[in-house]
Design an enzyme around this catalytic site. Structure first.
Site, PDB file in Angstrom:
ATOM      1  N   CYS A 117     -26.390  22.798 -17.195  1.00  0.00           N
ATOM      2  CA  CYS A 117     -26.763  24.437 -16.856  1.00  0.00           C
ATOM      3  C   CYS A 117     -28.844  24.232 -16.463  1.00  0.00           C
ATOM      4  CB  CYS A 117     -27.503  24.950 -18.394  1.00  0.00           C
ATOM      5  SG  CYS A 117     -27.971  26.356 -18.179  1.00  0.00           S
ATOM      6  N   LEU A 118     -29.448  24.994 -16.021  1.00  0.00           N
ATOM      7  CA  LEU A 118     -30.866  24.656 -15.635  1.00  0.00           C
ATOM      8  C   LEU A 118     -31.841  24.607 -16.231  1.00  0.00           C
ATOM      9  CD1 LEU A 118     -31.524  26.796 -12.398  1.00  0.00           C
ATOM     10  CD2 LEU A 118     -30.937  24.267 -12.119  1.00  0.00           C
TER      11      LEU A 118
HETATM   12  C1  Y12 Z   1     -20.043  25.555 -13.704  1.00  0.00           C
HETATM   13  C2  Y12 Z   1     -20.990  24.979 -14.755  1.00  0.00           C
HETATM   14  C3  Y12 Z   1     -22.412  25.897 -14.907  1.00  0.00           C
HETATM   15  C4  Y12 Z   1     -22.538  27.102 -14.008  1.00  0.00           C
HETATM   16  C5  Y12 Z   1     -23.766  27.927 -14.307  1.00  0.00           C
HETATM   17  C6  Y12 Z   1     -25.435  26.800 -13.611  1.00  0.00           C
HETATM   18  N1  Y12 Z   1     -25.833  25.625 -13.859  1.00  0.00           N
HETATM   19  C7  Y12 Z   1     -26.305  25.011 -12.881  1.00  0.00           C
HETATM   20  O1  Y12 Z   1     -26.731  26.325 -11.592  1.00  0.00           O
HETATM   21  C8  Y12 Z   1     -26.979  23.759 -13.247  1.00  0.00           C
HETATM   22  C9  Y12 Z   1     -27.966  23.378 -12.401  1.00  0.00           C
HETATM   23  C10 Y12 Z   1     -28.624  21.946 -12.322  1.00  0.00           C
HETATM   24  C11 Y12 Z   1     -29.386  21.180 -11.945  1.00  0.00           C
HETATM   25  C12 Y12 Z   1     -30.066  20.049 -12.140  1.00  0.00           C
HETATM   26  O2  Y12 Z   1     -30.498  19.890 -11.219  1.00  0.00           O
HETATM   27  C13 Y12 Z   1     -30.903  18.808 -10.289  1.00  0.00           C
HETATM   28  O3  Y12 Z   1     -29.385  18.330 -10.335  1.00  0.00           O
HETATM   29  C14 Y12 Z   1     -32.144  18.392  -9.659  1.00  0.00           C
HETATM   30  C15 Y12 Z   1     -29.728  19.339 -12.920  1.00  0.00           C
HETATM   31  O4  Y12 Z   1     -30.182  18.211 -13.427  1.00  0.00           O
HETATM   32  C16 Y12 Z   1     -31.553  18.194 -14.078  1.00  0.00           C
HETATM   33  O5  Y12 Z   1     -32.189  19.054 -14.773  1.00  0.00           O
HETATM   34  C17 Y12 Z   1     -31.867  16.837 -13.991  1.00  0.00           C
HETATM   35  C18 Y12 Z   1     -28.796  20.012 -14.499  1.00  0.00           C
HETATM   36  C19 Y12 Z   1     -28.026  21.047 -13.971  1.00  0.00           C
HETATM   37  C20 Y12 Z   1     -21.693  27.039 -12.429  1.00  0.00           C
HETATM   38  C21 Y12 Z   1     -20.344  26.333 -12.255  1.00  0.00           C
HETATM   39 CO    CO Z   2     -27.537  28.090 -17.681  1.00  0.00          CO
END
Ligand code: Y12
Ligand code: CO
Length: 175
Positions: free
Chosen positions: A95-96
């Site tokens: 999760c962001l």
């Molecule tokens: C499956 C599971 C969860 C979801 C919800 C939406 N989740 C995200 O969009 C998560 C994004 C995310 C991005 C990250 O950043 C990078 O990779 C640069 C991250 O890593 C850090 O914060 C270091 C963690 C999560 C949808 C479908």
């Molecule tokens: Co989230």
């Protein structure tokens, strides 16, 4: 609209988001600002409460088999409601708003969701797999629920310890 991601343990994330009644320029500006923020931060889903706006708005962009995201695959959901759910699927969620933490979470594998688009038209989507997981994760945000709330007691304790340590390290790097 200048937006920033709110991260845990900010209490804003616990707010229950309000139903959208006006499908106006303000809503369109919010959606148009959330999308580049989600893409630039490597997100595949983002709810408005994650940018401190307590409205029942979420966006999704599920990557293809090559892990590429295309603008054409953007889904915008206003006032979403899950009307049916079945099956079970486990996926390592992130999760962001909870940076650098990933954990296996159980969700329904198949869902039907009713929602409105940015113009207020009613839509229905049948989703499975990663899209179904992402919709459930984002709808939870609208209720103030985070995926870490679904961890077992011991796993949550471990998370809190690791996360606190990470925040402390981040803080000391800034000095
Ligand atoms: C499956 C599971 C969860 C979801 C919800 C939406 N989740 C995200 O969009 C998560 C994004 C995310 C991005 C990250 O950043 C990078 O990779 C640069 C991250 O890593 C850090 O914060 C270091 C963690 C999560 C949808 C479908
Ligand atoms: Co989230």
């Amino acid at each position: 609209m200048n937006l920033n991601i709110v991260t845990y343990p900010n209490k804003i994330l616990r707010k229950k988001s309000k139903i959208i009644e006006k499908f106006d320029n303000e809503l369109h500006q919010l959606l148009d600002s959330m999308y580049p923020l989600m893409i630039d931060t490597n997100g595949i889903g983002l709810a408005a409460i994650q940018v401190a706006i307590a409205k029942r708005v979420l966006i999704l962009n599920i990557p293809d088999e090559e892990d590429e995201q295309y603008d054409d695959n953007l889904i915008e959901m206003i006032n979403p409601i899950i009307t049916s759910k079945k099956g079970q699927i486990t996926y390592q969620e992130g999760c962001l708003s909870v940076p650098a933490f990933y954990e296996d979470i159980d969700r329904y594998e198949f869902i039907s969701v009713n929602f409105q688009d940015r113009d207020g038209s009613t839509k229905r989507l049948e989703a499975n797999g990663l899209l179904a997981i992402a919709i459930q994760h984002e709808i939870d945000h609208l209720e103030g629920i985070l995926f870490i709330d679904k961890l077992s007691y011991s796993r949550r304790k471990k998370f809190e310890k690791e996360y606190k340590k990470m925040l402390k390290e981040k803080k000391s790097l800034k000095k």
